[in-house]
Design an enzyme around this catalytic site. Structure first.
Site, PDB file in Angstrom:
ATOM      1  N   SER A  22       0.811  -1.166  -0.101  1.00 31.79           N
ATOM      2  CA  SER A  22      -0.025   0.217   0.085  1.00 31.79           C
ATOM      3  C   SER A  22       0.800   1.298   0.054  1.00 31.79           C
ATOM      4  O   SER A  22       2.111   1.216   0.471  1.00 31.79           O
ATOM      5  CB  SER A  22      -0.785   0.028   1.302  1.00 31.79           C
ATOM      6  OG  SER A  22      -1.508   1.206   1.336  1.00 31.79           O
ATOM      7  N   TYR A  62      -2.229  -1.208  10.273  1.00 27.15           N
ATOM      8  CA  TYR A  62      -2.425  -1.530   8.802  1.00 27.15           C
ATOM      9  C   TYR A  62      -1.423  -1.231   8.266  1.00 27.15           C
ATOM     10  O   TYR A  62      -0.710  -1.996   7.315  1.00 27.15           O
ATOM     11  CB  TYR A  62      -3.587  -0.853   8.065  1.00 27.15           C
ATOM     12  CG  TYR A  62      -3.978  -1.052   6.629  1.00 27.15           C
ATOM     13  CD1 TYR A  62      -4.345  -2.070   6.331  1.00 27.15           C
ATOM     14  CD2 TYR A  62      -3.573   0.220   5.907  1.00 27.15           C
ATOM     15  CE1 TYR A  62      -4.941  -2.164   4.707  1.00 27.15           C
ATOM     16  CE2 TYR A  62      -3.681  -0.270   4.456  1.00 27.15           C
ATOM     17  CZ  TYR A  62      -4.298  -1.200   4.000  1.00 27.15           C
ATOM     18  OH  TYR A  62      -4.345  -1.309   2.735  1.00 27.15           O
TER      19      TYR A  62
END
Length: 283
Positions: free
Chosen positions: A174, A187
């Site tokens: 990400s 995350y």
């Protein structure tokens, strides 16, 4: 292990694409050219979002697909229909990739159905926004790491005996790994682990002719964000901070997964592609 229907999530994850408005754009944008003809791919999180777009594009390019998902039977059935509408075969496999035994089941069922594994796409993930690090519970911390990085280890371990020369592994990291994210501490930490895992696994397998790469999407319109705790206010401006001023669509990310899975990227391993709306990350 409890049935996945009984699993407790702090948010409404992973979320139903069938209930999302507006609908994410998963449709492949161009005719297939046989770049994955005869291949078999396992795609985790393939019921919706980026995973569905990848499954659809891989099928258009000639691959049969094992659709791995957690809970959303209706979304998984729709992805299966999409793959079959491209003239390819698909199976759906329901369960929690954070459980090692389930990952072994995924590989066993794929081999039973198709006899081989050529591509492993580790796409499934979860996120839980928290403004204060003290609000991250031990359960949430363990759950996020279990899904986002442990599941990748488990699936690669299970698939490894079946991955031959020419096979490809594509992981989903990400933009938060490169930029950080003040409200996605756990995350973004898993995404940093995924990038390190990608580079290290590449070094481990490249001598066997198995390539390992990753894709680091920016803000993409999928169920992960509205169902992952984002406020209505944040959703109204979702993606507007990118240089392109908008969120991306799943079918704008899927081609990166295709490129890394096919022979077009035969001289690439240990690398990360960045479909993120123009954000410069220097990584």
């Amino acid at each position: 292990m409890a049935d996945t229907d009984e699993m407790i999530h702090e948010d409404a994850l992973p979320g139903h694409e069938s209930r999302l408005e507006p609908k994410p754009e998963w449709q492949p944008r161009y005719p297939g050219s046989g770049r994955l003809a005869g291949k078999v791919a396992i795609v985790t999180g393939a019921d919706s979002g980026i995973g569905r777009a990848v499954a659809a594009l891989y099928a258009r390019e000639g691959a049969d697909i094992a659709i791995v998902y957690l809970l959303e039977d209706d979304d998984a059935a729709e992805t299966k229909r999409i793959v079959e509408s491209e003239g390819r075969k698909a199976i759906t496999i329901r369960g929690d990739i954070g459980e090692k035994r389930f990952s072994e089941t995924v590989v066993a069922k794929t081999i039973e159905a198709f006899g081989r594994i050529d591509i492993l796409v580790n796409n499934a993930g979860e996120q839980h926004p928290d403004k204060d690090i003290r609000d991250i519970t031990e359960e949430q911390l363990r759950r996020t790491f279990q899904t986002n990085i442990f599941g990748m280890f488990f699936l690669v371990q299970a698939a490894r005996p079946h991955l031959k020369t020419g096979a490809a592994i594509v992981n989903c990291t990400s933009v938060t790994m490169y930029q950080g994210s003040k409200e996605l501490l756990d995350y973004s930490s898993t995404k940093g682990a995924i990038t390190a895992f990608t580079r290290s696994l590449s070094e481990n397998l490249v001598g066997e002719g198995i390539r390992v790469n990753a894709v680091a999407p920016g803000p993409i319109w999928t169920p992960l964000n509205p169902c992952g705790g984002a406020t209505p206010e944040k959703l109204e401006t979702f993606g507007e901070s990118t240089p392109m001023g908008r969120p991306g669509q799943p079918n704008e990310v899927a081609p990166a997964f295709l490129f890394l899975a096919c022979e077009d990227s035969s001289y690439m391993s240990g690398q990360v592609l960045h479909p993120n709306g123009g954000t410069i990350v220097n990584g």
